[in-house]
Design a protein around this motif. Structure first.
Motif, PDB file in Angstrom:
ATOM      1  N   GLN A 209       0.838  -1.185   0.000  1.00  0.00           N
ATOM      2  CA  GLN A 209       0.000   0.000   0.000  1.00  0.00           C
ATOM      3  C   GLN A 209       0.880   1.245   0.000  1.00  0.00           C
ATOM      4  OE1 GLN A 209      -3.260  -0.482  -0.379  1.00  0.00           O
ATOM      5  NE2 GLN A 209      -2.723  -2.667  -0.350  1.00  0.00           N
ATOM      6  N   SER A 210       0.379   2.307  -0.606  1.00  0.00           N
ATOM      7  CA  SER A 210       1.133   3.548  -0.679  1.00  0.00           C
ATOM      8  C   SER A 210       0.161   4.717  -0.668  1.00  0.00           C
ATOM      9  CB  SER A 210       1.977   3.567  -1.958  1.00  0.00           C
ATOM     10  OG  SER A 210       2.648   4.792  -2.107  1.00  0.00           O
ATOM     11  N   THR A 211       0.682   5.878  -0.304  1.00  0.00           N
ATOM     12  CA  THR A 211      -0.173   7.065  -0.318  1.00  0.00           C
ATOM     13  C   THR A 211      -0.557   7.448  -1.730  1.00  0.00           C
ATOM     14  OG1 THR A 211       1.819   8.443  -0.320  1.00  0.00           O
ATOM     15  CG2 THR A 211       0.820   7.957   1.823  1.00  0.00           C
ATOM     16  N   GLN A 212       0.243   7.023  -2.710  1.00  0.00           N
ATOM     17  CA  GLN A 212      -0.061   7.238  -4.114  1.00  0.00           C
ATOM     18  C   GLN A 212       0.155   5.929  -4.865  1.00  0.00           C
ATOM     19  OE1 GLN A 212       1.582  10.914  -6.001  1.00  0.00           O
ATOM     20  NE2 GLN A 212       2.680  11.150  -4.077  1.00  0.00           N
ATOM     21  N   THR A 213      -0.790   5.571  -5.705  1.00  0.00           N
ATOM     22  CA  THR A 213      -0.652   4.349  -6.499  1.00  0.00           C
ATOM     23  C   THR A 213      -1.133   4.605  -7.920  1.00  0.00           C
ATOM     24  OG1 THR A 213      -1.029   2.963  -4.549  1.00  0.00           O
ATOM     25  CG2 THR A 213      -1.243   1.908  -6.693  1.00  0.00           C
ATOM     26  N   TRP A 214      -0.286   4.284  -8.865  1.00  0.00           N
ATOM     27  CA  TRP A 214      -0.671   4.316 -10.272  1.00  0.00           C
ATOM     28  C   TRP A 214      -0.818   2.882 -10.746  1.00  0.00           C
ATOM     29  CZ3 TRP A 214       2.650   8.431 -13.350  1.00  0.00           C
ATOM     30  CH2 TRP A 214       2.369   9.709 -12.836  1.00  0.00           C
ATOM     31  N   HIS A 215      -1.913   2.592 -11.456  1.00  0.00           N
ATOM     32  CA  HIS A 215      -2.168   1.247 -11.978  1.00  0.00           C
ATOM     33  C   HIS A 215      -2.116   1.240 -13.504  1.00  0.00           C
ATOM     34  CE1 HIS A 215      -4.095   0.678  -7.947  1.00  0.00           C
ATOM     35  NE2 HIS A 215      -3.530  -0.503  -8.085  1.00  0.00           N
ATOM     36  N   THR A 216      -1.716   0.125 -14.057  1.00  0.00           N
ATOM     37  CA  THR A 216      -1.763  -0.075 -15.504  1.00  0.00           C
ATOM     38  C   THR A 216      -1.988  -1.550 -15.786  1.00  0.00           C
ATOM     39  OG1 THR A 216      -0.524   0.099 -17.592  1.00  0.00           O
ATOM     40  CG2 THR A 216       0.751  -0.334 -15.608  1.00  0.00           C
ATOM     41  N   ASP A 217      -2.577  -1.867 -16.942  1.00  0.00           N
ATOM     42  CA  ASP A 217      -2.767  -3.267 -17.315  1.00  0.00           C
ATOM     43  C   ASP A 217      -1.745  -3.689 -18.361  1.00  0.00           C
ATOM     44  OD1 ASP A 217      -3.665  -1.942 -19.533  1.00  0.00           O
ATOM     45  OD2 ASP A 217      -5.672  -2.808 -19.548  1.00  0.00           O
ATOM     46  N   SER A 218      -0.659  -2.917 -18.484  1.00  0.00           N
ATOM     47  CA  SER A 218       0.400  -3.220 -19.447  1.00  0.00           C
ATOM     48  C   SER A 218       1.740  -3.306 -18.726  1.00  0.00           C
ATOM     49  CB  SER A 218       0.455  -2.132 -20.529  1.00  0.00           C
ATOM     50  OG  SER A 218       1.666  -2.199 -21.253  1.00  0.00           O
ATOM     51  N   TYR A 219       2.392  -4.452 -18.831  1.00  0.00           N
ATOM     52  CA  TYR A 219       3.727  -4.589 -18.241  1.00  0.00           C
ATOM     53  C   TYR A 219       4.718  -3.648 -18.919  1.00  0.00           C
ATOM     54  CZ  TYR A 219       2.563  -8.756 -15.494  1.00  0.00           C
ATOM     55  OH  TYR A 219       2.041  -9.619 -14.577  1.00  0.00           O
ATOM     56  N   GLU A 220       4.530  -3.441 -20.215  1.00  0.00           N
ATOM     57  CA  GLU A 220       5.426  -2.548 -20.950  1.00  0.00           C
ATOM     58  C   GLU A 220       5.336  -1.130 -20.394  1.00  0.00           C
ATOM     59  OE1 GLU A 220       4.601  -2.386 -25.080  1.00  0.00           O
ATOM     60  OE2 GLU A 220       6.378  -1.195 -25.578  1.00  0.00           O
ATOM     61  N   ALA A 221       4.104  -0.674 -20.144  1.00  0.00           N
ATOM     62  CA  ALA A 221       3.919   0.665 -19.579  1.00  0.00           C
ATOM     63  C   ALA A 221       4.464   0.734 -18.159  1.00  0.00           C
ATOM     64  CB  ALA A 221       2.435   1.030 -19.597  1.00  0.00           C
ATOM     65  N   LEU A 222       4.250  -0.321 -17.386  1.00  0.00           N
ATOM     66  CA  LEU A 222       4.719  -0.349 -16.009  1.00  0.00           C
ATOM     67  C   LEU A 222       6.248  -0.276 -15.955  1.00  0.00           C
ATOM     68  CD1 LEU A 222       3.659  -0.586 -13.119  1.00  0.00           C
ATOM     69  CD2 LEU A 222       3.853  -3.063 -13.312  1.00  0.00           C
ATOM     70  N   THR A 223       6.897  -1.019 -16.836  1.00  0.00           N
ATOM     71  CA  THR A 223       8.356  -0.995 -16.891  1.00  0.00           C
ATOM     72  C   THR A 223       8.858   0.385 -17.292  1.00  0.00           C
ATOM     73  OG1 THR A 223       8.403  -3.349 -17.489  1.00  0.00           O
ATOM     74  CG2 THR A 223      10.388  -2.063 -17.915  1.00  0.00           C
ATOM     75  N   ALA A 224       8.194   1.003 -18.258  1.00  0.00           N
ATOM     76  CA  ALA A 224       8.599   2.339 -18.709  1.00  0.00           C
ATOM     77  C   ALA A 224       8.450   3.363 -17.588  1.00  0.00           C
ATOM     78  CB  ALA A 224       7.763   2.751 -19.919  1.00  0.00           C
ATOM     79  N   LEU A 225       7.376   3.246 -16.811  1.00  0.00           N
ATOM     80  CA  LEU A 225       7.172   4.164 -15.687  1.00  0.00           C
ATOM     81  C   LEU A 225       8.268   3.999 -14.636  1.00  0.00           C
ATOM     82  CD1 LEU A 225       3.298   3.811 -15.244  1.00  0.00           C
ATOM     83  CD2 LEU A 225       4.521   5.841 -16.046  1.00  0.00           C
ATOM     84  N   ALA A 226       8.627   2.746 -14.373  1.00  0.00           N
ATOM     85  CA  ALA A 226       9.684   2.483 -13.386  1.00  0.00           C
ATOM     86  C   ALA A 226      11.022   3.035 -13.880  1.00  0.00           C
ATOM     87  CB  ALA A 226       9.788   0.994 -13.115  1.00  0.00           C
TER      88      ALA A 226
END
Length: 306
Positions: A209-226
């Motif tokens: 859990q975090s005070t802010q959470t961004w969700h995505t249904d794409s691993y590619e997008a998640l990796t790019a965000l990281a």
């Protein structure tokens, strides 16, 4: 047509097997049939393909020049014949897979599939919100491969293929990457980047859990965000192994769980009530025998849990 495919076949196989008699045995015919086929081919082309002065057939210059084209023609005929056989056997024209894990994990099966069923097209879909079972249940995909769900509808069959490690990572310039063992409180102070289905479907605990959470249904997008440093992310370790090895992403060794791996099962899913054809049955059986497991950066297995 001045020539036939049988004549071309006799020519190619005589060269490959080294004699008329060997080519005849390979085709289940008589030697005279092969000799006649090649003779008629030479008449049709008005060239001599083999020297007859030696005991073993030897290509003439003309024969050598035509061999490459003959092989290409023969190969295309074989491909055409196999395509017809596939249609006669009612093999599927296409297969749809819902794949919610790093695709490298199933690449050996797909390579074997491509060789065995060259005339069956493959469609790979990214499951909506990571839930492959929905596509399979709606008959929009013949098979699904994804991280486990807490429960499946009775209409679905499933088989555990193995387990993959989920890891928490941050860009090397992110503040958390500088902390040797982040605490839960430190994690909560920064934006969490998460695959949307993990928040409800996978085993979790309060530290996610975090005070802010961004969700995505794409691993590619998640990796790019990281990689952009916008937050810390929870990802399959296999997906970001190159970035971890290069040092671009840093694994977060949690203070409360420094030696605990978060292993998540990977399931193969199919519709129990769906009649599977020969191609789908082969693919189902092959996936059931294919292990999913962690692989180290040097290509060696690190975890193989079944």
């Amino acid at each position: 047509m001045r020539l036939s495919l049988e004549q071309v076949e006799a020519f190619v196989l005589t060269v490959e097997h080294g004699s008329f008699s060997a080519a005849a045995r390979a085709l289940g015919r008589t030697q005279s049939t092969i000799s006649s086929a090649i003779a008629y081919l030479e008449i049709s082309l008005a060239v001599e393909l083999f020297h007859r002065s030696t005991r073993v057939p030897t290509l003439t210059e003309d024969g050598q020049a035509l061999l490459l084209e003959a092989r290409a023609l023969y190969d295309r005929a074989i491909t055409f014949e196999r395509h017809g056989d596939a249609l006669a056997d009612e093999q599927a024209a296409s297969i749809t897979l819902a794949v919610g894990i790093p695709p490298d994990q199933i690449m050996p099966v797909l390579e074997e599939f491509a060789e065995r069923f060259p005339h069956t097209d493959l469609i790979i879909r990214n499951p909506d919100r990571g839930d492959a079972s929905r596509l399979v249940l709606a008959d929009e995909a013949e098979l699904g491969i994804a991280f486990l769900l807490p429960e499946y509808p009775d209409a679905l069959g499933f088989h555990q293929m193995g387990k993959l490690l989920m890891t928490h990572v941050a860009h090397r310039d992110h503040p958390l990457a500088k902390v040797p063992s982040p605490s839960f409180d430190e994690l909560r102070g920064y934006r969490h980047l998460a695959y949307i289905s993990h928040s409800s479907a996978l085993p979790t605990s309060e530290y996610l859990q975090s005070t802010q959470t961004w969700h995505t249904d794409s691993y590619e997008a998640l990796t790019a965000l990281a990689r952009s440093g916008l937050g810390w992310a929870t990802l399959p370790r296999q997906l970001v192994l190159p970035e971890i090895i290069s040092g671009e992403l840093v694994e977060l060794r949690l203070d409360a769980y420094p030696f605990t791996d978060w292993l998540v099962s990977v399931d193969l899913i199919w519709h129990r009530g769906r009649r599977l054809g020969s191609v789908e049955t082969w693919l189902l059986d092959r996936f059931r025998r294919h292990p999913v497991h962690e692989v180290a950066g040097d290509g060696q297995d690190t975890i193989r849990m079944r």
